[in-house]
Write an enzyme that holds these catalytic residues in place. Structure first.
Site, short mmCIF file in Angstrom:
data_model
loop_
_atom_site.label_atom_id
_atom_site.label_comp_id
_atom_site.label_asym_id
_atom_site.label_seq_id
_atom_site.Cartn_x
_atom_site.Cartn_y
_atom_site.Cartn_z
N VAL A 18 0.81 -1.22 0.00
CA VAL A 18 0.00 0.00 0.00
C VAL A 18 0.84 1.27 0.00
O VAL A 18 0.32 2.36 -0.25
CB VAL A 18 -0.98 0.03 1.18
CG1 VAL A 18 -2.04 -1.04 1.06
CG2 VAL A 18 -0.26 -0.04 2.53
N TYR A 64 1.29 4.84 16.87
CA TYR A 64 0.18 4.12 16.26
C TYR A 64 -1.12 4.90 16.43
O TYR A 64 -1.91 5.06 15.49
CB TYR A 64 0.06 2.74 16.89
CG TYR A 64 -1.12 1.92 16.42
CD1 TYR A 64 -1.11 1.29 15.19
CD2 TYR A 64 -2.25 1.77 17.24
CE1 TYR A 64 -2.19 0.53 14.76
CE2 TYR A 64 -3.33 1.02 16.82
CZ TYR A 64 -3.30 0.40 15.59
OH TYR A 64 -4.38 -0.34 15.16
N THR A 121 -5.99 -11.08 16.95
CA THR A 121 -5.38 -11.18 15.62
C THR A 121 -3.87 -11.30 15.79
O THR A 121 -3.33 -11.09 16.88
CB THR A 121 -5.68 -9.92 14.79
OG1 THR A 121 -5.10 -8.80 15.45
CG2 THR A 121 -7.19 -9.70 14.64
#
Length: 254
Positions: A62, A153, A188
């Site tokens: 990306v 983040y 995850t």
């Protein structure tokens, strides 16, 4: 494939090789979408594609405009693009802001923020040509409130929230709805990465307990919890919803 609310529509999912991107892609395919999968992890893409019927896999990054141009070309070749989920992202180093190296900061913003922008820049023209559609970007609960352990983040995901809200205003009259999901701690590989860097078993257990206590529902989220929200926001059931940053966080931000 189960068929359903996305029957016959074309969808693109970035970050589709694992985690929330994989689960979103599978959910779209099960509800009838023809899915184009994008990620830099080829083996992960192939594993996701096994659950997505006639999915097309495009390997790329990306942060690379040329990769995204190939993605746009592939999507355009199979029909009007009306669904997009930008799930590609990284969590980065769990360090205080003053301890981050410049390269660590740049990597987070390159993937999470610039990568989202480049994806939207490449694919929005296709959706305009299709006459509209739905986009869900992936931010984070940490993009809506401060994070003592993930400050960079948090900043990168806050930028995604404001980018999404701004674009929702820009393209409302074009028939394109743009929302974002803001997950809490979801089970995850990304969450495992956060816990794995803590060192000893005792330190890991303390980190897990710290994260868990932020969620009043008393558990970490499942990928399916986030996918359900994404599919709703992409669907016609959310036809009057745009510019929303939806927490899927077990009550963390309540």
């Amino acid at each position: 494939m189960d068929g359903g609310r996305f029957e016959g529509r074309v969808a693109v999912v970035t970050g589709a090789a694992s985690g929330l991107g994989r689960d979103t892609a599978i959910g779209l395919a099960r509800q009838g979408a023809r899915v184009v999968l994008f990620d830099r992890d080829r083996s992960g893409l192939d594993a996701t594609a096994q659950h997505c019927g006639t999915a097309i896999c495009i390997q790329g990054d990306v942060t690379d405009a040329a990769s995204l141009a190939r993605l746009a070309e592939a999507a355009a070749a199979i029909g009007p693009l009306t669904l997009l989920a930008t799930a590609a992202g990284v969590i980065g180093a769990t360090k205080p802001l003053t301890a981050l190296e410049e390269e660590e900061w740049d990597r987070l913003f390159d993937i999470n923020t610039k990568g989202t922008w480049l994806t939207l820049r490449a694919l929005l023209p296709l959706m305009l040509g299709a006459g509209g559609g739905g986009i869900v970007t992936f931010a984070s609960a940490a993009g809506l409130t401060g994070s003592p352990s993930l400050p960079a983040y948090s900043a990168s995901k806050a930028a995604v929230v404001m980018m999404s809200r701004s674009l929702a205003l820009t393209h409302a009259r074009d028939g394109i709805r743009i929302n974002c999901v803001c997950p809490g701690s979801i089970e995850t590989p990304m969450l495992e990465e956060v816990f794995a860097v803590t060192g000893s078993a005792e330190a890991r257990a303390a980190r897990e307990a710290e994260f868990l206590q932020r969620h009043p529902l008393g558990r970490f989220g499942k990928p399916a919890d986030v996918t359900a929200a994404v599919l709703f926001l992409l669907s016609d059931e959310a036809a009057f919803i745009t510019g929303v940053a939806l927490p899927v966080d077990g009550g963390r931000l309540a």
